[in-house]
Each structure stands twice: as structure tokens, then as C-alpha cells.
Design a protein around this motif. Structure first.
Motif, PDB file in Angstrom:
ATOM      1  N   ARG A 192       7.049  12.949  -1.211  1.00 47.01           N
ATOM      2  CA  ARG A 192       5.718  12.600  -0.729  1.00 47.01           C
ATOM      3  C   ARG A 192       5.604  11.107  -0.497  1.00 47.01           C
ATOM      4  O   ARG A 192       6.027  10.301  -1.333  1.00 47.01           O
ATOM      5  CB  ARG A 192       4.662  13.046  -1.740  1.00 47.01           C
ATOM      6  CG  ARG A 192       3.232  12.894  -1.245  1.00 47.01           C
ATOM      7  CD  ARG A 192       2.252  13.430  -2.257  1.00 47.01           C
ATOM      8  NE  ARG A 192       2.153  12.560  -3.433  1.00 47.01           N
ATOM      9  CZ  ARG A 192       1.320  12.795  -4.457  1.00 47.01           C
ATOM     10  NH1 ARG A 192       0.567  13.878  -4.452  1.00 47.01           N
ATOM     11  NH2 ARG A 192       1.277  11.956  -5.465  1.00 47.01           N
ATOM     12  N   SER A 244       2.744   8.133   0.580  1.00 42.22           N
ATOM     13  CA  SER A 244       1.317   7.877   0.753  1.00 42.22           C
ATOM     14  C   SER A 244       1.080   6.407   1.066  1.00 42.22           C
ATOM     15  O   SER A 244       1.852   5.532   0.670  1.00 42.22           O
ATOM     16  CB  SER A 244       0.534   8.282  -0.502  1.00 42.22           C
ATOM     17  OG  SER A 244       0.982   7.545  -1.633  1.00 42.22           O
ATOM     18  N   GLY A 271      -2.995   5.646  -1.110  1.00 39.75           N
ATOM     19  CA  GLY A 271      -3.407   6.887  -1.745  1.00 39.75           C
ATOM     20  C   GLY A 271      -3.510   8.068  -0.794  1.00 39.75           C
ATOM     21  O   GLY A 271      -3.676   9.212  -1.237  1.00 39.75           O
ATOM     22  N   LYS A 272      -3.414   7.841   0.500  1.00 40.40           N
ATOM     23  CA  LYS A 272      -3.507   8.919   1.483  1.00 40.40           C
ATOM     24  C   LYS A 272      -2.096   9.405   1.836  1.00 40.40           C
ATOM     25  O   LYS A 272      -1.248   8.634   2.276  1.00 40.40           O
ATOM     26  CB  LYS A 272      -4.214   8.438   2.749  1.00 40.40           C
ATOM     27  CG  LYS A 272      -4.332   9.518   3.819  1.00 40.40           C
ATOM     28  CD  LYS A 272      -4.989   8.977   5.071  1.00 40.40           C
ATOM     29  CE  LYS A 272      -5.067  10.054   6.145  1.00 40.40           C
ATOM     30  NZ  LYS A 272      -5.705   9.544   7.397  1.00 40.40           N
ATOM     31  N   VAL A 273      -1.860  10.695   1.639  1.00 37.58           N
ATOM     32  CA  VAL A 273      -0.548  11.282   1.918  1.00 37.58           C
ATOM     33  C   VAL A 273      -0.331  11.388   3.426  1.00 37.58           C
ATOM     34  O   VAL A 273      -1.220  11.848   4.162  1.00 37.58           O
ATOM     35  CB  VAL A 273      -0.413  12.678   1.275  1.00 37.58           C
ATOM     36  CG1 VAL A 273       0.915  13.317   1.648  1.00 37.58           C
ATOM     37  CG2 VAL A 273      -0.544  12.563  -0.243  1.00 37.58           C
ATOM     38  N   ILE A 274       0.831  10.948   3.877  1.00 38.23           N
ATOM     39  CA  ILE A 274       1.187  10.982   5.289  1.00 38.23           C
ATOM     40  C   ILE A 274       2.110  12.178   5.546  1.00 38.23           C
ATOM     41  O   ILE A 274       3.093  12.364   4.837  1.00 38.23           O
ATOM     42  CB  ILE A 274       1.903   9.684   5.714  1.00 38.23           C
ATOM     43  CG1 ILE A 274       1.053   8.463   5.324  1.00 38.23           C
ATOM     44  CG2 ILE A 274       2.195   9.702   7.206  1.00 38.23           C
ATOM     45  CD1 ILE A 274      -0.313   8.415   5.959  1.00 38.23           C
ATOM     46  N   ASP A 282       0.812  -1.222   0.000  1.00 38.85           N
ATOM     47  CA  ASP A 282       0.000   0.000   0.000  1.00 38.85           C
ATOM     48  C   ASP A 282       0.845   1.272   0.000  1.00 38.85           C
ATOM     49  O   ASP A 282       0.303   2.376  -0.127  1.00 38.85           O
ATOM     50  CB  ASP A 282      -0.908   0.032   1.235  1.00 38.85           C
ATOM     51  CG  ASP A 282      -1.977  -1.038   1.205  1.00 38.85           C
ATOM     52  OD1 ASP A 282      -2.329  -1.485   0.089  1.00 38.85           O
ATOM     53  OD2 ASP A 282      -2.456  -1.435   2.280  1.00 38.85           O
TER      54      ASP A 282
END
Length: 231
Positions: A141, A143, A146-149, A132
Motif C-alpha cells: 500500500r 499513501s 494518508g490517502k491511499v493511491i 507526505d
């Protein structure tokens, strides 16, 4: 850089260690091909310095193993007292990036180390993907699904180092050198603090298929885990 040195002569080995450290690099030394190859399976190096004549083989055999099992991204320089053309050709054909005749001259050695390292760098910054996780190095970046941390710069740099060395044994000194630089005024406790933060933010506790495992007295190993098993 963290440099692996393969040299069976203790005097020459100590000299190489001194020169490497004078160039603001870290190193780990080995006196036999067998011990060096075992270390390469577990530990990450940015460059290797390899003696040609060894008690249990020769530099050519070591180089061929590196190219077959690690690839061409690990710069390797042969250092030997032999300067005859057939030996030089054999070393280059076996996979050496460069060739230095003993005794190594300090400035020449460091210059060749830097040159070999530059040639090994990829032309563009990659995107690293693992399950993931996706790390876009150029855009800085990371992620998950799909969610950027949100990460600090050092946390991001540490994450990149971990994902670039999956399954490898990484010492605290190696991480300190790679992320903060050898001349940074910080200690290994800083590494542990940042590792703890990254482990929490990225959920690399085994729940997403990856786990950062502490190795007592040494450092960490970032490895794949089977989600079918308890973590």
C-alpha cells in the motif's frame, strides 16, 4: 540482481561479466577503484564483486568506503588470486561478506552471490516514509498524506524501487530488471510508460517536494527539490 564488478584485468573482468549474465543477472564493470567509487555515489547495485589488488588502491579501501558511506545492506564479495590467510582475514575485517579465489568456478560464484544476497535481506518488510509519502511494502500500500493511491502491481513495485534509491541514478535496464525481471519479454519502452503513469499518480513532478528527473539516454533520478524554488 544488478551487480557492480571491480576488476582491472580485462580477461578476468570479461569472465566475471559472462558468469554473472549466465546467472540471469545484469552487471556494470569498472577497472579502477576511483571510477567504481564514483559510480557508487550515483548508481544502485544489489551486490558488488571486488578485486583485491587494484591499480589505484586495494579492495580493503573500497570495502571500508562502502561500509562507511552505504552501510552493510550492500553485499560485497572479494575475488582475488591471493589465498593466503592474512589476505582473507584482511578482506573479511574490511567488510567483505565472502571471499572467492580466482579463477572463479561458475556454479560456486553464483551460489555465493545468492547466499550473500539472502543474508543481506532484512528480516521484515519495511515501511518507507519520505515527506507526505508512505509505502507499506508488506501490505502493498502506498499513501500520500494518508490517502491511499491505487496502483497496479508493477506501478507499486516501480514506486518502491524509486523510493528505495532516492538521489541515485537508475538506468532503464536496472529498473527493467528490478521490476519485471531480466527474463521478462518486455523492452525499455515499458519502463518509460510505467514511469509516466507513476509520475502522474504520485505527483512526483516537484509539487510535493520530490521529482523524478529523466537523464537523457540513460534513465532517471528521483530526487528531493526545494519547494521554495519554482519547479
Amino acid at each position: 540482481m544488478h551487480i557492480g564488478i571491480l576488476e582491472d584485468d580485462p580477461v578476468q573482468r570479461e569472465l566475471l561479466e559472462t558468469l554473472v549474465r549466465q546467472g540471469q543477472h545484469t552487471c556494470r564493470s569498472f577497472e579502477s577503484a576511483a571510477s567504481f567509487l564514483e559510480a557508487l555515489k550515483l548508481e544502485s547495485f544489489d551486490l558488488t564483486l571486488i578485486d583485491w589488488v587494484l591499480p589505484d588502491g586495494n579492495g580493503g579501501e573500497v570495502l571500508r568506503w562502502i561500509r562507511k558511506n552505504i552501510g552493510w545492506q550492500l553485499p560485497s564479495i572479494v575475488i582475488t588470486a591471493r589465498d593466503e590467510e592474512p589476505t582473507v582475514v584482511a578482506a573479511l575485517e574490511a567488510g567483505a561478506d565472502d571471499y572467492i579465489v580466482k579463477p572463479a568456478k561458475p556454479l560456486e560464484l553464483l551460489a555465493r552471490v545468492s547466499a550473500a544476497s539472502r543474508r543481506a535481506r532484512p528480516g521484515s518488510l519495511p515501511v518507507i516514509r519520505a515527506g507526505d509519502y508512505e509505502i507499506d511494502i508488506e501490505r502493498q500500500r502506498l499513501s500520500i498524506g494518508g490517502k491511499v493511491i491505487e496502483l497496479t502491481q508493477k506501478e507499486f513495485d516501480l514506486s518502491v524501487c524509486l523510493f528505495q534509491n532516492l538521489g541515485k541514478l537508475l538506468s532503464r535496464d536496472y529498473l527493467l530488471n528490478k521490476v519485471w525481471g531480466i527474463s521478462a519479454d518486455v523492452d525499455v519502452r515499458t519502463v518509460d510508460t510505467h514511469v509516466s503513469r507513476v509520475r502522474r499518480k504520485l505527483s512526483i513532478d516537484g509539487s510535493r517536494g520530490w521529482k523524478l528527473v529523466p537523464i537523457y539516454g540513460f534513465g532517471y533520478r528521483f530526487e528531493r527539490v526545494d519547494l521554495a524554488e519554482p519547479t
